[in-house]
Scaffold this motif. Structure first.
Motif, short mmCIF file in Angstrom:
data_model
loop_
_atom_site.label_atom_id
_atom_site.label_comp_id
_atom_site.label_asym_id
_atom_site.label_seq_id
_atom_site.Cartn_x
_atom_site.Cartn_y
_atom_site.Cartn_z
N TYR A 43 0.84 -1.20 0.00
CA TYR A 43 0.00 0.00 0.00
C TYR A 43 0.87 1.24 0.00
N GLN A 44 0.55 2.17 -0.92
CA GLN A 44 1.26 3.45 -0.93
C GLN A 44 0.28 4.54 -0.50
N PRO A 45 0.58 5.23 0.61
CA PRO A 45 -0.33 6.27 1.09
C PRO A 45 -0.45 7.42 0.08
N ALA A 57 -5.10 5.32 -0.30
CA ALA A 57 -3.84 4.61 -0.55
C ALA A 57 -4.05 3.76 -1.79
N GLU A 58 -2.97 3.48 -2.51
CA GLU A 58 -3.08 2.64 -3.70
C GLU A 58 -2.55 1.25 -3.39
N ALA A 59 -3.34 0.23 -3.73
CA ALA A 59 -2.91 -1.16 -3.59
C ALA A 59 -2.05 -1.52 -4.80
N PRO A 73 5.21 -5.62 -10.36
CA PRO A 73 4.17 -5.94 -11.35
C PRO A 73 4.61 -5.76 -12.80
N ASN A 74 5.52 -4.84 -13.07
CA ASN A 74 5.93 -4.64 -14.47
C ASN A 74 6.56 -5.90 -15.06
N GLU A 75 7.04 -6.79 -14.19
CA GLU A 75 7.66 -8.02 -14.68
C GLU A 75 6.67 -9.14 -14.97
N PHE A 76 5.45 -9.06 -14.41
CA PHE A 76 4.54 -10.17 -14.67
C PHE A 76 3.14 -9.77 -15.15
N ILE A 77 2.71 -8.55 -14.86
CA ILE A 77 1.36 -8.15 -15.32
C ILE A 77 1.26 -8.16 -16.86
N PRO A 78 2.23 -7.58 -17.58
CA PRO A 78 2.11 -7.61 -19.06
C PRO A 78 2.06 -9.04 -19.62
N VAL A 116 -7.63 0.54 -6.49
CA VAL A 116 -7.30 -0.77 -7.03
C VAL A 116 -7.07 -0.66 -8.55
N ASN A 117 -5.93 -1.13 -8.99
CA ASN A 117 -5.62 -1.08 -10.43
C ASN A 117 -6.37 -2.17 -11.18
N THR A 118 -6.84 -1.81 -12.37
CA THR A 118 -7.59 -2.76 -13.18
C THR A 118 -7.05 -2.74 -14.60
N SER A 119 -6.75 -3.92 -15.10
CA SER A 119 -6.32 -4.02 -16.49
C SER A 119 -7.56 -4.04 -17.38
N ILE A 149 -11.70 2.44 -8.16
CA ILE A 149 -11.17 1.58 -9.21
C ILE A 149 -10.40 2.44 -10.21
N GLU A 150 -9.11 2.10 -10.41
CA GLU A 150 -8.30 2.87 -11.35
C GLU A 150 -8.30 2.20 -12.71
N VAL A 151 -8.73 2.95 -13.71
CA VAL A 151 -8.66 2.44 -15.09
C VAL A 151 -7.84 3.42 -15.92
N ALA A 236 -1.58 13.87 -7.92
CA ALA A 236 -0.32 13.92 -8.66
C ALA A 236 0.47 12.67 -8.29
N GLU A 237 0.90 11.93 -9.29
CA GLU A 237 1.63 10.66 -9.08
C GLU A 237 3.12 10.85 -9.24
N GLY A 238 3.87 10.07 -8.52
CA GLY A 238 5.33 10.06 -8.72
C GLY A 238 5.99 11.35 -8.27
N VAL A 239 5.47 11.96 -7.22
CA VAL A 239 6.07 13.18 -6.68
C VAL A 239 7.27 12.78 -5.83
N GLU A 240 8.44 13.22 -6.25
CA GLU A 240 9.66 12.75 -5.58
C GLU A 240 10.36 13.80 -4.75
N THR A 241 10.19 15.07 -5.10
CA THR A 241 10.94 16.10 -4.36
C THR A 241 10.01 17.09 -3.66
N LYS A 263 7.11 5.45 0.01
CA LYS A 263 7.07 4.39 -1.00
C LYS A 263 5.92 3.45 -0.67
N PRO A 264 5.58 2.54 -1.58
CA PRO A 264 4.61 1.50 -1.22
C PRO A 264 5.22 0.64 -0.10
N ILE A 265 4.40 0.27 0.90
CA ILE A 265 4.89 -0.51 2.04
C ILE A 265 3.96 -1.71 2.28
P1 C2E Z 1 0.71 2.67 -11.64
O1 C2E Z 1 -0.69 2.29 -11.45
O2 C2E Z 1 0.98 3.92 -12.38
O3 C2E Z 1 1.33 2.71 -10.17
C1 C2E Z 1 2.26 3.65 -9.72
C2 C2E Z 1 3.67 3.12 -9.81
O4 C2E Z 1 4.59 4.17 -9.51
C3 C2E Z 1 3.97 2.03 -8.78
O5 C2E Z 1 4.90 1.12 -9.36
C4 C2E Z 1 4.63 2.82 -7.66
O6 C2E Z 1 5.48 2.04 -6.83
C5 C2E Z 1 5.43 3.82 -8.45
N1 C2E Z 1 5.73 5.05 -7.71
C6 C2E Z 1 5.05 5.61 -6.70
N2 C2E Z 1 5.62 6.76 -6.30
C7 C2E Z 1 6.70 6.94 -7.08
C8 C2E Z 1 7.72 7.97 -7.16
O7 C2E Z 1 7.74 8.95 -6.42
N3 C2E Z 1 8.69 7.80 -8.11
C9 C2E Z 1 8.69 6.74 -8.95
N4 C2E Z 1 9.69 6.67 -9.84
N5 C2E Z 1 7.76 5.77 -8.91
C10 C2E Z 1 6.77 5.86 -7.99
P2 C2E Z 1 4.71 -0.46 -9.26
O8 C2E Z 1 4.17 -0.83 -7.91
O9 C2E Z 1 5.97 -1.10 -9.72
O10 C2E Z 1 3.54 -0.75 -10.29
C11 C2E Z 1 3.74 -0.59 -11.67
C12 C2E Z 1 2.45 -0.72 -12.43
O11 C2E Z 1 1.93 -2.07 -12.34
C13 C2E Z 1 1.33 0.15 -11.90
O12 C2E Z 1 1.52 1.46 -12.36
C14 C2E Z 1 0.12 -0.56 -12.48
O13 C2E Z 1 -0.08 -0.18 -13.81
C15 C2E Z 1 0.53 -2.02 -12.43
N6 C2E Z 1 -0.07 -2.66 -11.26
C16 C2E Z 1 0.31 -2.62 -9.95
N7 C2E Z 1 -0.51 -3.34 -9.17
C17 C2E Z 1 -1.46 -3.86 -10.00
C18 C2E Z 1 -2.61 -4.69 -9.79
O14 C2E Z 1 -2.97 -5.09 -8.67
N8 C2E Z 1 -3.36 -5.01 -10.92
C19 C2E Z 1 -3.02 -4.55 -12.16
N9 C2E Z 1 -3.80 -4.92 -13.22
N10 C2E Z 1 -1.96 -3.76 -12.38
C20 C2E Z 1 -1.17 -3.42 -11.31
#
Ligand code: C2E
Ligand code: CA
Ligand code: CA
Ligand code: CA
Length: 280
Positions: A43-45, A57-59, A73-78, A116-119, A149-151, A236-241, A263-265
């Motif tokens: 979970y990432q707050p 929070a995002e699962a 997930p990038n290694e096995f979802i696709p 929750v992410n949805t393909s 639900i995130e699409v 806003a996603e991916g905010v690092e600084t 980070k996700p925890i």
């Molecule tokens: P996403 O939905 O865009 O999820 C956000 C991704 O950005 C997550 O990578 C998260 O760890 C990462 N992230 C968060 N904050 C930062 C930041 O500040 N900087 C950077 N560089 N990255 C950040 P993660 O966990 O590796 O997931 C990758 C993708 O995998 C997700 O992108 C989503 O498309 C997919 N995914 C993850 N969980 C699920 C799931 O349960 N079901 C499905 N269908 N897809 C999933």
């Protein structure tokens, strides 16, 4: 020479064969992972803009691989998407996320919403996907508006609107809908209105160069204004600084997700840090 060329060719086919074998092995292992419960939700707050509360929070799925350790997930979802396994993974994610969400909301006083992410490939045209959501949320007594639900935008591009009507059924049952990775696809603004979208998540790529590219700032500003005019909130996603965060705050963004705060925890740390106390 010709001889060399043939060797190179053989090398490539050999490498491609290795890759195909590796892929098949991974597919087998995904089946096993489902059976042996090797998947886990992290979970990432997602913070309110003032950084003091965590209303969402995002699962995010992880795989505890017996030999390779934690796999993202990038290694096995696709791969799962190409092999129909995504429906099985999606079912697992759905149930686990519902159970976790119910648990979080029993532990804290103010409601917390779980994304929750949805393909697009798990949403079948027969309506099973939506029926499962509705049945499970009833079975586990999921409180209203605690699931988002995130699409992605391409999910909404469905030509005969079958998927859109399924999302509408969820929305009618108080399950909220977010558009993920906003800005990278076709971004048809019509969807925002037609589907009663609740949240729009601005993709990493726009946040990344917000500090150096004035066009990015202008774009984000326009997206936020438009979203607010339609009653849609913005993450806003991916905010690092810290600097990116402050800029987004100035632009009246609603929520911040990114390494700048967390980070996700694991579920357990999430409960301890953000659910039980609800104080920072
Ligand atoms: P996403 O939905 O865009 O999820 C956000 C991704 O950005 C997550 O990578 C998260 O760890 C990462 N992230 C968060 N904050 C930062 C930041 O500040 N900087 C950077 N560089 N990255 C950040 P993660 O966990 O590796 O997931 C990758 C993708 O995998 C997700 O992108 C989503 O498309 C997919 N995914 C993850 N969980 C699920 C799931 O349960 N079901 C499905 N269908 N897809 C999933
Ligand atoms: Ca997402
Ligand atoms: Ca709604
Ligand atoms: Ca995203």
């Amino acid at each position: 020479s010709k001889h060399k060329g043939r060797n190179r060719y053989e090398f490539f086919t050999y490498a491609m064969e290795e890759q195909a074998i590796e892929k098949r092995r991974l597919i087998e292992q995904i089946h096993t992972a489902l059976k042996k419960n090797q998947f886990e939700l992290y979970y990432q707050p997602i913070f309110s803009i003032n950084g003091t509360s965590v209303p969402k929070a995002e699962a995010l799925i992880r795989w505890n691989h017996p030999e390779r350790g934690l796999i993202g997930p990038n290694e096995f979802i696709p791969i799962a998407e190409k092999n129909g396994l995504i429906s099985d993974i999606g079912q697992w994610v759905k149930l686990q996320a519902i159970k976790d969400t119910v648990q979080f909301n029993l532990l804290c006083e103010t409601p917390i919403q779980i994304s929750v992410n949805t393909s697009p490939l798990e949403i079948d045209r027969a309506g099973n996907w939506v029926n499962e959501w509705l049945e499970a949320s009833e079975q586990y007594k999921l409180p209203a508006h605690t699931i988002l639900i995130e699409v992605t935008e391409n999910t909404l591009m469905d030509p005969d609107s079958l998927i859109q009507s399924q999302l509408k059924r969820l929305n009618a049952k108080n399950i909220d809908i977010a558009i993920d990775d906003f800005g990278v696809g076709y971004s048809s603004l019509a969807y925002l209105q037609r589907l009663d979208i609740d949240i729009l998540k601005i993709d990493h790529s726009f946040i990344r160069d917000i500090e150096t590219n004035e066009n990015s700032i202008a774009l984000i500003k326009a997206i936020i204004t438009m979203a607010h005019n339609l009653g849609v909130k913005v993450v806003a996603e991916g905010v690092e600084t810290q600097h990116q965060y402050l800029l987004l705050k100035q632009l009246a963004c609603d929520y911040i997700q990114g390494y700048v705060f967390s980070k996700p925890i694991t579920k357990q740390s999430f409960i301890e840090k953000y659910v039980k106390s609800k104080v920072l």
